[in-house]
Design a protein around this motif. Structure first.
Motif, PDB file in Angstrom:
ATOM      1  N   GLY A 175      31.850  19.379  -8.862  1.00 17.33           N
ATOM      2  CA  GLY A 175      31.369  18.186  -8.177  1.00 17.33           C
ATOM      3  C   GLY A 175      29.892  18.179  -7.879  1.00 17.33           C
ATOM      4  O   GLY A 175      29.382  17.233  -7.274  1.00 17.33           O
ATOM      5  N   ILE A 176      29.195  19.238  -8.296  1.00 14.26           N
ATOM      6  CA  ILE A 176      27.747  19.360  -8.054  1.00 14.26           C
ATOM      7  C   ILE A 176      27.045  19.541  -9.393  1.00 14.26           C
ATOM      8  O   ILE A 176      27.426  20.398 -10.203  1.00 14.26           O
ATOM      9  N   GLY A 177      26.011  18.734  -9.630  1.00 18.99           N
ATOM     10  CA  GLY A 177      25.249  18.861 -10.865  1.00 18.99           C
ATOM     11  C   GLY A 177      24.572  20.216 -10.982  1.00 18.99           C
ATOM     12  O   GLY A 177      24.328  20.895  -9.978  1.00 18.99           O
ATOM     13  N   ASP A 178      24.242  20.602 -12.220  1.00 22.19           N
ATOM     14  CA  ASP A 178      23.711  21.946 -12.441  1.00 22.19           C
ATOM     15  C   ASP A 178      22.765  21.956 -13.644  1.00 22.19           C
ATOM     16  O   ASP A 178      22.546  20.925 -14.302  1.00 22.19           O
ATOM     17  N   LEU A 179      22.192  23.131 -13.917  1.00 22.38           N
ATOM     18  CA  LEU A 179      21.207  23.252 -14.988  1.00 22.38           C
ATOM     19  C   LEU A 179      21.814  23.012 -16.359  1.00 22.38           C
ATOM     20  O   LEU A 179      21.197  22.372 -17.214  1.00 22.38           O
ATOM     21  N   ASN A 180      23.010  23.517 -16.592  1.00 22.93           N
ATOM     22  CA  ASN A 180      23.644  23.274 -17.887  1.00 22.93           C
ATOM     23  C   ASN A 180      23.953  21.792 -18.074  1.00 22.93           C
ATOM     24  O   ASN A 180      23.907  21.274 -19.194  1.00 22.93           O
ATOM     25  N   GLY A 181      24.251  21.113 -16.969  1.00 20.90           N
ATOM     26  CA  GLY A 181      24.453  19.665 -17.055  1.00 20.90           C
ATOM     27  C   GLY A 181      23.182  18.954 -17.478  1.00 20.90           C
ATOM     28  O   GLY A 181      23.213  18.045 -18.321  1.00 20.90           O
ATOM     29  N   ILE A 182      22.050  19.336 -16.904  1.00 20.51           N
ATOM     30  CA  ILE A 182      20.771  18.738 -17.320  1.00 20.51           C
ATOM     31  C   ILE A 182      20.519  19.014 -18.784  1.00 20.51           C
ATOM     32  O   ILE A 182      20.109  18.121 -19.548  1.00 20.51           O
ATOM     33  N   GLN A 202      22.627  19.468 -21.134  1.00 22.85           N
ATOM     34  CA  GLN A 202      23.510  18.638 -21.953  1.00 22.85           C
ATOM     35  C   GLN A 202      23.009  17.210 -22.087  1.00 22.85           C
ATOM     36  O   GLN A 202      23.411  16.498 -23.014  1.00 22.85           O
ATOM     37  N   ARG A 203      22.129  16.781 -21.185  1.00 28.93           N
ATOM     38  CA  ARG A 203      21.637  15.401 -21.200  1.00 28.93           C
ATOM     39  C   ARG A 203      20.197  15.294 -21.716  1.00 28.93           C
ATOM     40  O   ARG A 203      19.590  14.222 -21.615  1.00 28.93           O
ATOM     41  N   LEU A 204      19.663  16.367 -22.293  1.00 31.77           N
ATOM     42  CA  LEU A 204      18.289  16.304 -22.804  1.00 31.77           C
ATOM     43  C   LEU A 204      18.147  15.284 -23.923  1.00 31.77           C
ATOM     44  O   LEU A 204      17.105  14.624 -24.042  1.00 31.77           O
ATOM     45  N   ASP A 205      19.173  15.138 -24.749  1.00 29.91           N
ATOM     46  CA  ASP A 205      19.084  14.156 -25.839  1.00 29.91           C
ATOM     47  C   ASP A 205      18.962  12.740 -25.283  1.00 29.91           C
ATOM     48  O   ASP A 205      18.278  11.891 -25.870  1.00 29.91           O
ATOM     49  N   TRP A 250      15.943  10.212 -26.025  1.00 29.86           N
ATOM     50  CA  TRP A 250      16.205   8.835 -26.477  1.00 29.86           C
ATOM     51  C   TRP A 250      15.492   7.828 -25.584  1.00 29.86           C
ATOM     52  O   TRP A 250      14.905   6.859 -26.063  1.00 29.86           O
ATOM     53  N   LEU A 251      15.527   8.068 -24.284  1.00 28.84           N
ATOM     54  CA  LEU A 251      14.869   7.158 -23.347  1.00 28.84           C
ATOM     55  C   LEU A 251      13.367   7.127 -23.596  1.00 28.84           C
ATOM     56  O   LEU A 251      12.734   6.066 -23.458  1.00 28.84           O
ATOM     57  N   GLY A 252      12.797   8.272 -23.934  1.00 25.24           N
ATOM     58  CA  GLY A 252      11.388   8.314 -24.313  1.00 25.24           C
ATOM     59  C   GLY A 252      10.457   8.938 -23.298  1.00 25.24           C
ATOM     60  O   GLY A 252       9.232   8.880 -23.463  1.00 25.24           O
ATOM     61  N   VAL A 253      11.003   9.545 -22.225  1.00 26.35           N
ATOM     62  CA  VAL A 253      10.128  10.152 -21.229  1.00 26.35           C
ATOM     63  C   VAL A 253       9.513  11.430 -21.794  1.00 26.35           C
ATOM     64  O   VAL A 253       9.962  11.972 -22.804  1.00 26.35           O
ATOM     65  N   ASP A 254       8.476  11.909 -21.117  1.00 27.56           N
ATOM     66  CA  ASP A 254       7.725  13.053 -21.626  1.00 27.56           C
ATOM     67  C   ASP A 254       7.935  14.335 -20.832  1.00 27.56           C
ATOM     68  O   ASP A 254       7.747  15.429 -21.367  1.00 27.56           O
ATOM     69  N   ALA A 255       8.270  14.212 -19.566  1.00 27.24           N
ATOM     70  CA  ALA A 255       8.411  15.383 -18.709  1.00 27.24           C
ATOM     71  C   ALA A 255       9.557  15.172 -17.740  1.00 27.24           C
ATOM     72  O   ALA A 255       9.799  14.050 -17.278  1.00 27.24           O
ATOM     73  N   VAL A 256      10.239  16.265 -17.435  1.00 29.39           N
ATOM     74  CA  VAL A 256      11.360  16.243 -16.500  1.00 29.39           C
ATOM     75  C   VAL A 256      10.972  17.073 -15.287  1.00 29.39           C
ATOM     76  O   VAL A 256      10.593  18.242 -15.418  1.00 29.39           O
ATOM     77  N   VAL A 306      11.869  22.267 -27.361  1.00 27.32           N
ATOM     78  CA  VAL A 306      12.239  21.912 -28.740  1.00 27.32           C
ATOM     79  C   VAL A 306      12.196  20.398 -28.926  1.00 27.32           C
ATOM     80  O   VAL A 306      11.825  19.891 -29.988  1.00 27.32           O
ATOM     81  N   ARG A 307      12.540  19.674 -27.872  1.00 29.82           N
ATOM     82  CA  ARG A 307      12.539  18.199 -27.917  1.00 29.82           C
ATOM     83  C   ARG A 307      11.198  17.602 -27.478  1.00 29.82           C
ATOM     84  O   ARG A 307      11.101  16.398 -27.250  1.00 29.82           O
ATOM     85  N   ASP A 308      10.197  18.460 -27.340  1.00 29.87           N
ATOM     86  CA  ASP A 308       8.870  18.019 -26.903  1.00 29.87           C
ATOM     87  C   ASP A 308       8.901  17.428 -25.505  1.00 29.87           C
ATOM     88  O   ASP A 308       8.135  16.514 -25.176  1.00 29.87           O
TER      89      ASP A 308
END
Length: 530
Positions: free
Chosen positions: A27-34, A36-39, A43-49, A91-93
């Motif tokens: 029930g709590i988000g985590d690093l592996n969850g982030i 998994q959503r890098l693609d 796709w959205l087009g942002v440059d930095a997280v 890897v995804r810039d």
């Protein structure tokens, strides 16, 4: 710095990790969850997280009470998980920025445990300890940002310690060179692992008045406001010596190529810009929260842009923020139609924009039942509407149970609209706010005028704000109708134009003559030509 530096031309996307994606069903988000959503982020087009804190913590303030600056809390994963996240982001810039919380630690941090063990302990002076007044009361009138006195009595050693936030978050003594050295080494620990920069929490709090004088009463304070507003924070924050500390922090980052230092600063404009530092030796980006704090009004926003641009030091790079984990969401503040206009404003102003997760799918205010409240500020000062839970609710990925965020029970309730307001569905709808964000980002990336170009205000007429962005031969007029009535706007004399993007799906690209008819709640980007 070159205009092509990534943190100037790019877009920062803030993730509150507890609420982005849960990968293990707790029930709590985590690093592996982030990870998994890098693609999706690519796709959205942002440059930095930018990721809010994931350090080991007792979670009294959900990670802003740090017990170890060089680790990862098991709730979020492991050091190996963060290494993999950094690698796969690169890897995804995509750049990765992490939160750094240097003002205070957890009371469970080994440093504080040593400090409170005795007055003679070598780490005693790593924190701020003071004797009581003769009557036993706290050393001065400083108030915690979360309500109540900012001083906590320690029975074992017979002194008070200072905490600008919760009593579980004792403030470090940044006047102590050993504290500075330890914290700079913590920065190097993460820089060596490949992080691309830091957002530094409450950076203006780091140094306190050396004499610990009382703060003066605030004549504008009204009952019902947060208790922190009872006094003007003249002596408990924003001291002149803080700029030397920020400059030294910047020097640590400059040991590594192409890193960014972002400072969280809630101060008036004239104080905010001092955090760029002498000769730009301070924070690269002192966060500018004016769009959060100003009324949604064309003239007021035009004025603040003008004042901000004029106040920037020579060479200082602007930045803009619409929302974050501490402030009500933009959709909650101005409604869904104007939230689309706000997206166009954020992504066409001169400077680095910071997006907040979920704004791109239109999450608004989520009502949190009292029994589900998690935020300690809400619990300390109930009934004042200060709780930050509504802007921290889980992301909606699809229409399944719990919105695809988790297979378990989410730590906070989801927006009840999650089954119709989610990434999967909005990606398929050309008229959605998500697709508007993506088109704005793509347009900004394709045209330097919209990212690193110059800014020139055209008008603030009625409810319409208009300005030009220019770079080389490129010229764009951005016209934003912040009202609910149509408005006709004249183009600059002698020019013609072409609509390249509207916030409203019914208007496509079209030529414009001497005048453009803005619909209610509409923003336009118009390519100008003669």
């Amino acid at each position: 710095m070159s205009e092509t530096t990534w943190w100037k031309r790019g877009i920062v996307y803030q993730i509150y990790p507890r609420s982005f994606q849960d990968s293990n069903g707790d029930g709590i988000g985590d690093l592996n969850g982030i990870r998994q959503r890098l693609d999706y982020l690519s796709w959205l087009g942002v440059d930095a997280v930018w990721i809010s804190p994931v350090f080991p913590s007792p979670m009294a303030d959900f990670g802003y009470d740090v017990a170890d600056y060089c680790g990862i809390d098991p709730i979020f994963g492991t050091l190996e998980d963060v290494d993999r996240l950094i690698e796969e982001a690169h890897v995804r810039d995509l750049k990765l920025i992490i939160d750094f919380v240097p003002n205070h630690t957890s009371d469970q941090h080994p440093w504080f445990q040593e400090s409170r063990s005795s007055r003679e302990n070598p780490k005693r002076d790593w924190y701020i300890w003071r004797d009581a007044k003769p009557d036993g009361s706290p050393p001065n009138n400083w108030i915690s940002n979360f309500g109540g006195p900012a001083w906590e009595w320690d029975e074992g050693t017979g002194q008070y310690y200072y905490h600008a936030f919760l009593k579980e978050q004792p403030d470090l003594n940044w006047r102590n060179p050993e504290v500075q050295k330890a914290m700079y080494n913590a920065l190097r620990f993460w820089l060596d692992r490949g992080v691309d920069g830091f957002r530094v929490d409450v950076i203006w709090h780091l140094i306190k008045d050396v004499e610990f004088r009382d703060n003066p009463p605030n004549p504008a304070y009204q009952p019902g406001q947060a208790e922190i507003n009872r006094f003007i924070q003249v002596h408990s924050a924003d001291q002149p010596e803080v700029h030397e500390v920020v400059s030294e922090m910047r020097s640590v980052l400059e040991e590594y190529p192409d890193r960014v230092l972002i400072g969280e600063i809630y101060l008036p404009l004239e104080r905010l810009v001092t955090y760029y530092g002498k000769d730009l030796s301070g924070a690269h980006l002192p966060f500018n929260f004016q769009l959060i704090q100003t009324a949604w009004n064309a003239q007021k926003i035009a004025d603040l842009i003008k004042e901000y641009e004029a106040a920037l030091p020579a060479g200082g790079w602007p930045n803009w923020v619409l929302g974050n984990h501490d402030q009500p969401r933009i959709g909650a503040r101005i409604g869904p139609q104007q939230a689309r206009v706000a997206a166009m404003l954020l992504l066409t102003l001169r400077g680095t924009p910071t997006m907040y997760y979920g704004d791109e799918i239109g999450i608004g205010r989520v009502e949190i039942p009292p029994e589900a409240a998690q935020d300690p500020w809400e619990k300390n000062e109930p009934g004042l509407g200060l709780g930050r839970d509504p802007e921290r609710t889980p992301m909606h990925w699809n229409g399944s149970d719990q919105g695809g965020f988790t297979t378990g029970k989410p730590w906070l309730p989801l927006d009840p609209r999650f089954r119709s307001c989610h990434v999967e569905g909005l990606r398929e709808d050309p008229a959605s706010i998500l697709m508007l964000y993506r088109r704005l980002i793509e347009l900004r990336r394709r045209h330097p005028a919209l990212s690193v170009g110059g800014y020139m205000q055209v008008t603030a007429e009625g409810n319409v704000l208009a300005y030009e962005r220019q770079h080389g031969s490129e010229r764009f007029l951005v016209a934003l109708n912040m009202g609910s009535e149509p408005h006709a706007l004249s183009l600059p004399s002698g020019t013609r134009g072409r609509v390249v993007l509207s916030t409203l799906p019914e208007r496509g690209e079209e030529p414009i003559g001497a005048q453009v008819a803005l619909k209610a709640d509409e923003g336009l980007i118009i390519a100008l030509g003669t």
